[in-house]
Design a protein around this motif. Sequence first.
Motif, PDB file in Angstrom:
ATOM      1  N   GLU A 158       0.839  -1.056   0.038  1.00  0.00           N
ATOM      2  CA  GLU A 158      -0.045  -0.010   0.040  1.00  0.00           C
ATOM      3  C   GLU A 158       0.796   1.119   0.037  1.00  0.00           C
ATOM      4  O   GLU A 158       1.531   1.421   1.066  1.00  0.00           O
ATOM      5  CB  GLU A 158      -0.989  -0.071   1.306  1.00  0.00           C
ATOM      6  N   ILE A 159       0.804   2.130  -1.050  1.00  0.00           N
ATOM      7  CA  ILE A 159       1.678   3.208  -1.268  1.00  0.00           C
ATOM      8  C   ILE A 159       0.900   4.376  -1.843  1.00  0.00           C
ATOM      9  O   ILE A 159      -0.075   4.275  -2.488  1.00  0.00           O
ATOM     10  CB  ILE A 159       2.860   2.809  -2.084  1.00  0.00           C
ATOM     11  N   THR A 160       1.247   5.672  -1.413  1.00  0.00           N
ATOM     12  CA  THR A 160       0.418   6.827  -1.831  1.00  0.00           C
ATOM     13  C   THR A 160       0.972   7.060  -3.309  1.00  0.00           C
ATOM     14  O   THR A 160       2.011   6.407  -3.767  1.00  0.00           O
ATOM     15  CB  THR A 160       1.053   8.033  -0.981  1.00  0.00           C
ATOM     16  N   GLU A 161      -0.018   7.602  -4.056  1.00  0.00           N
ATOM     17  CA  GLU A 161       0.321   7.931  -5.394  1.00  0.00           C
ATOM     18  C   GLU A 161       1.589   8.542  -5.580  1.00  0.00           C
ATOM     19  O   GLU A 161       2.523   8.331  -6.568  1.00  0.00           O
ATOM     20  CB  GLU A 161      -0.780   8.607  -5.927  1.00  0.00           C
TER      21      GLU A 161
ATOM     22  N   PHE B 125      -6.636   7.337  -1.359  1.00  0.00           N
ATOM     23  CA  PHE B 125      -7.046   8.010  -2.611  1.00  0.00           C
ATOM     24  C   PHE B 125      -8.013   9.005  -2.226  1.00  0.00           C
ATOM     25  O   PHE B 125      -8.940   8.782  -1.364  1.00  0.00           O
ATOM     26  CB  PHE B 125      -7.655   6.972  -3.507  1.00  0.00           C
ATOM     27  N   GLY B 126      -8.074  10.207  -2.936  1.00  0.00           N
ATOM     28  CA  GLY B 126      -9.040  11.225  -2.915  1.00  0.00           C
ATOM     29  C   GLY B 126      -8.572  12.608  -1.890  1.00  0.00           C
ATOM     30  O   GLY B 126      -9.284  13.403  -1.785  1.00  0.00           O
ATOM     31  N   VAL B 127      -7.390  12.152  -1.180  1.00  0.00           N
ATOM     32  CA  VAL B 127      -6.586  13.270  -0.512  1.00  0.00           C
ATOM     33  C   VAL B 127      -5.380  13.627  -0.997  1.00  0.00           C
ATOM     34  O   VAL B 127      -4.891  12.898  -1.675  1.00  0.00           O
ATOM     35  CB  VAL B 127      -6.753  12.996   0.946  1.00  0.00           C
TER      36      VAL B 127
ATOM     37  N   GLY C 127      -5.515  -1.460  -7.202  1.00  0.00           N
ATOM     38  CA  GLY C 127      -6.485  -1.188  -6.277  1.00  0.00           C
ATOM     39  C   GLY C 127      -6.306   0.077  -5.694  1.00  0.00           C
ATOM     40  O   GLY C 127      -5.231   0.746  -5.780  1.00  0.00           O
ATOM     41  N   LEU C 128      -7.597   0.398  -5.299  1.00  0.00           N
ATOM     42  CA  LEU C 128      -7.554   2.087  -4.590  1.00  0.00           C
ATOM     43  C   LEU C 128      -7.996   1.762  -3.279  1.00  0.00           C
ATOM     44  O   LEU C 128      -8.876   0.977  -2.983  1.00  0.00           O
ATOM     45  CB  LEU C 128      -8.623   2.890  -5.506  1.00  0.00           C
TER      46      LEU C 128
ATOM     47  N   VAL D  43      -9.924  -2.078 -11.760  1.00  0.00           N
ATOM     48  CA  VAL D  43      -9.212  -2.280 -10.479  1.00  0.00           C
ATOM     49  C   VAL D  43     -10.297  -2.303  -9.357  1.00  0.00           C
ATOM     50  O   VAL D  43     -11.240  -1.781  -9.301  1.00  0.00           O
ATOM     51  CB  VAL D  43      -8.159  -1.246 -10.113  1.00  0.00           C
ATOM     52  N   THR D  44      -9.823  -3.051  -8.306  1.00  0.00           N
ATOM     53  CA  THR D  44     -10.706  -3.042  -6.947  1.00  0.00           C
ATOM     54  C   THR D  44     -10.488  -1.895  -6.272  1.00  0.00           C
ATOM     55  O   THR D  44      -9.773  -1.091  -6.303  1.00  0.00           O
ATOM     56  CB  THR D  44     -10.438  -4.463  -6.202  1.00  0.00           C
ATOM     57  N   VAL D  45     -11.735  -1.587  -5.389  1.00  0.00           N
ATOM     58  CA  VAL D  45     -11.523  -0.545  -4.469  1.00  0.00           C
ATOM     59  C   VAL D  45     -11.917  -1.152  -3.023  1.00  0.00           C
ATOM     60  O   VAL D  45     -12.841  -1.963  -2.699  1.00  0.00           O
ATOM     61  CB  VAL D  45     -13.109   0.372  -4.769  1.00  0.00           C
ATOM     62  N   LEU D  46     -11.165  -0.487  -2.001  1.00  0.00           N
ATOM     63  CA  LEU D  46     -11.450  -0.885  -0.665  1.00  0.00           C
ATOM     64  C   LEU D  46     -11.669   0.521   0.233  1.00  0.00           C
ATOM     65  O   LEU D  46     -10.704   1.397  -0.090  1.00  0.00           O
ATOM     66  CB  LEU D  46     -10.315  -1.695  -0.198  1.00  0.00           C
TER      67      LEU D  46
END
Length: 650
Positions: free
Chosen positions: A497-500, A528-530, A545-546, A578-581
Amino acid sequence: MPATLIANVLVSVSLGGMMWDLVPRGLILAFVGLNGLLNLARALIAARWLKRDHATRHPGRILAFAWIGALFSGLCWAVALIGLAWNGQTQSVAIALAFWSLNVGVIQSKVSRAPAIAFMLPSLTILTVLFLVEDAPSSPFIAANLIVLAVLMIRNATDQEMHYLRSSRLKLEATELAASLKAANIAAEQALRRVEYAATHDHLTGLLNRAAYQTAFEAWLRDGAAHGRGFSVLLIDLDRFKVINDTFGHAVGDEVLVEAGARLRRILGEDAVVARLGGDEFAALISNRSGKEDGPRLAGEIVAQLAVLVTGSGRTLQAGASVGIARYPGDAHTLTDLQCQADLALYAAKTAGRGTWRPFHASMGAQLKARHVIERDLPEALESGAVQAWFQPQLDCETGLVMGVEALLRWKHPALGWISPPDAIAAAAATRRSQALTRTILRQACRMAQVLDANGHESVVVSVNVSPNEFGAYPIADMVAAELTGHGLSAARIALEITEEAVYSNERGGKDVDALIDMGVGIIVDDFGVAYSSVGSLRDLRFDGLKVDRSFIQGIVDSPRDRVLLEAILAFARTLGVTVLAEGVETNAQFQLLRQLGCPAVQGYHFARAMPSTQTLAWITENDLTARIARQGWAASGWTIAAHPAVAQA
């Protein structure tokens, strides 16, 4: 030249007047008229050339014009002498010689001998010839004297010219030397000012540098102690400069720094001391005018105006700023203490989520001591196993089964208690043990995957968080490959899990991320989103995934806007395949709404908190058993995951 020409014409008129009754008047008029026209032409040409500044640009041409004009005038006078002799006016020739001598005296020049010689030689030659052919006994002596006179005049003119040239050269050299010395002094002063400026100012922003800032700081402290004047110390950091620099390149990063420096000068005014200490770190000294403390107001204005920056090239960037404030004399009395306290306040602002400001409080001193303790004890904690990975389950919304677990850092310090993951990560970075910390969590995640495989949970993926700062600091892909091989696991059992921001720039994480994807490790874009994450910038990235940030989940029940945003994210993810969590699910209402919107997976306190590996395995086993029973219809109608006994117990 003007005096020469006027004298020439006047003398010729005077000679003509004396000869008016002695020689034919036509000869006199011809001589006077020709001589007048000749000198008028010389005057007109001289005036035109003077207007065009030929004397400065073409001095050789001016000197040639002077002696050629004098030669024509001398020839005119020589013809007049021949005319007088032709008409038998020997006495008149002597008179003409006297007038001619007057002219020679007038045109004698210390600048150039050529005009005098050119005017003199024609007439002197004619006179010498006339006296040589004269039968009178004294004529040869007169001719010889004329020759001697000519030689002396030429020599005198030559000496005058040489003397003038020498004196003029010395004068010009002295003038040029003085001008050169003046220019050298000016250049030296300018160079000294440039050196002084470079020594005290930042070359990029034009603000004071660290050395000049400390000098000014000390002066403000002395002035404050002497006159009882208070001031505030502001430390300013750009929140997302590293992301901008890595994403858009150093040229854009420099533009951001220049614009930030310019805005700080405008906000803080001329009375403030504003400096760039290095990188994206700025500092300022703010005077408390009339006892009024302006630090908080200005800090708020800095945060507001540095949130979005428009660079010189027209690019609009989300920069953001955090500010820490310390006050003199209220907080401390020395430069070191004030700077340290402002740094603690800045750290508090960053910890609070960035994009804000914080004043120093006495409690922050305890935080500093805690940081030092954490940094001191982290190496031993890594070696002893005190730093552990706990695991929080991630559930499939449709089946209720656990589809993954997230490895989360946990460390219980013997004196400080539980250490927050950000503090532990910061301590690792400060002590250069980031790789050791990441390897510790990754190794325990691999062991958890082995345990899951041994208990029939082969489909449960173990995810590990990796800080953006890790990429580029050491070869992450090589480390992951080594741990997978050492634990006998396939790459599909682990996800990162890594930030963009960690994957967007090839200068940092791009190559490592590509290598991880190629070996089969899952890549999840976290938060994601911030911050920097955006739909447009993710189009070119490779990921599996996101993970929607908890800030979107908290308001989806009551906020239509958040629901619309979440629907857009889900649609975007389906388009990319891609999947979303959704993380941070804390209530059943949030979970039910997420299911209705079609969110594939969830994670949060509503289901389970992070647990040690043994408890996590037990929770997964019980949860999956309950979920399967519920799917077979053995549970009551209206089943939901939140009603599972295991979930309720957790």
